[in-house]
Scaffold this active site. Structure first.
Site, PDB file in Angstrom:
ATOM      1  N   ASP A   7       0.890  -1.169   0.000  1.00 20.66           N
ATOM      2  CA  ASP A   7       0.000   0.000   0.000  1.00 20.66           C
ATOM      3  C   ASP A   7       0.923   1.213   0.000  1.00 20.66           C
ATOM      4  O   ASP A   7       1.423   1.617   1.050  1.00 20.66           O
ATOM      5  CB  ASP A   7      -0.877  -0.034   1.262  1.00 20.66           C
ATOM      6  CG  ASP A   7      -1.851   1.128   1.298  1.00 20.66           C
ATOM      7  OD1 ASP A   7      -2.146   1.706   0.237  1.00 20.66           O
ATOM      8  OD2 ASP A   7      -2.316   1.470   2.403  1.00 20.66           O
ATOM      9  N   GLU A  68      -1.327  -1.204  -4.671  1.00 20.87           N
ATOM     10  CA  GLU A  68      -2.589  -0.471  -4.789  1.00 20.87           C
ATOM     11  C   GLU A  68      -2.480   0.571  -5.897  1.00 20.87           C
ATOM     12  O   GLU A  68      -1.506   1.309  -5.990  1.00 20.87           O
ATOM     13  CB  GLU A  68      -2.963   0.219  -3.469  1.00 20.87           C
ATOM     14  CG  GLU A  68      -4.335   0.866  -3.570  1.00 20.87           C
ATOM     15  CD  GLU A  68      -4.845   1.421  -2.267  1.00 20.87           C
ATOM     16  OE1 GLU A  68      -5.021   0.642  -1.316  1.00 20.87           O
ATOM     17  OE2 GLU A  68      -5.060   2.638  -2.206  1.00 20.87           O
ATOM     18  N   ASP A 141      -2.635   0.960   7.109  1.00 18.81           N
ATOM     19  CA  ASP A 141      -1.814   0.699   5.909  1.00 18.81           C
ATOM     20  C   ASP A 141      -1.297  -0.739   5.899  1.00 18.81           C
ATOM     21  O   ASP A 141      -1.156  -1.342   4.832  1.00 18.81           O
ATOM     22  CB  ASP A 141      -0.614   1.657   5.870  1.00 18.81           C
ATOM     23  CG  ASP A 141      -1.029   3.078   6.186  1.00 18.81           C
ATOM     24  OD1 ASP A 141      -1.152   3.868   5.250  1.00 18.81           O
ATOM     25  OD2 ASP A 141      -1.245   3.379   7.373  1.00 18.81           O
TER      26      ASP A 141
END
Lengths: 171, 171
Positions: A7, A68, A141
């Site tokens: 992420d 992501e 996260d």
């Protein structure tokens, strides 16, 4: 299959390694957050991030990396740093010849919770259940990175099954 | 002082090396455009870009790198690729311990043409004059990279002169 989920972010970059196959319980291998010093320049922070991601790849030897997908639509001031961090994540993986998949936040939410608009708490809860953890990984996260890795294993597995079924039907 | 200017982009990344000092004629060392195959995935394209930028740094050994600052305000679909490319440019330079400066497009236009809202043609014309070239470097990304390097030399030189003057005044 072992997948590293990333992420991306400059201040906090979630990283999580998950192992498993579709239809069998998945296993948490490792999870964490890479932080880079806010006082340093962006180029210096990107170098920190690159070294840390390289260390995760080196230690855990994943077969694929799921990152992501970042969108420009958010007007947030951090979006450029996030995009730059995602570029570093992609290059670290691709340099080693690893396949890199991009998943959107709603794909990830839908995959782990069945709802593309799930909130952070719901995603954290589902990651906790799927990986049979005692508590949700913190910060968000870290949980998001695991959700990315889970999504990648499940989506990839589903795709392989469809391909196998089509192949069988074709015979 | 030798500066590599980089106008980041995935499809076309302008690169230009300029040498010189404030108050003396600047010299073009080399200029070009790095292109990455549009048919490849973004991670693969970023790896191509990284290798090409590394080759420019290796060949020309600049003392500083000037990268165009990317903003999120443009809703263009390419802005994420540009941001990722700029991240790669920064990391390539910072990894070698080179100072990296970010200059906004209007800073660059103002530095080379005196007008922060100059168009591409005006920037190309001024770069041609400043470096005493026969024709404007093409495509515009190449001229922009040279304009970045020129801006960096001039702004850095001006800053040094101010610092020297302040130091003298303080004595």
């Amino acid at each position: 299959m072992r997948v590293l989920g990333i992420d991306p972010g400059l201040t906090r970059c979630g990283v999580g390694v998950v192992e498993g196959e579709v239809g069998r319980p998945l296993r948490l291998v490792d999870v964490g957050v890479i932080r880079t010093p806010t006082g340093e320049s962006t180029p210096q922070r990107l170098v920190h991030l690159e070294r840390a991601i390289d260390a995760w790849l080196e230690e855990h030897r994943p077969q694929a990396v799921a990152v992501e997908q970042v969108f420009a639509r958010s007007a947030v001031s951090t979006v450029m740093g996030t995009a730059q961090a995602s570029g570093i994540a992609m290059v670290c993986a691709a340099r080693r010849g690893l396949p890199v998949a991009l998943h959107t936040p709603s794909e990830v939410k839908a995959a782990v919770s069945g709802n593309g608009r799930a909130d952070k708490a719901q995603v954290g809860l589902m990651v906790t259940r799927i990986l049979r953890l005692d508590a949700a990984p913190k910060p968000a996260d870290a949980a998001d990175a695991l959700a990315l890795a889970i999504t990648h294993i499940w989506r990839g597995g589903a795709r392989r099954r469809i391909e196998e079924a089509l192949e069988k039907a074709g015979r």
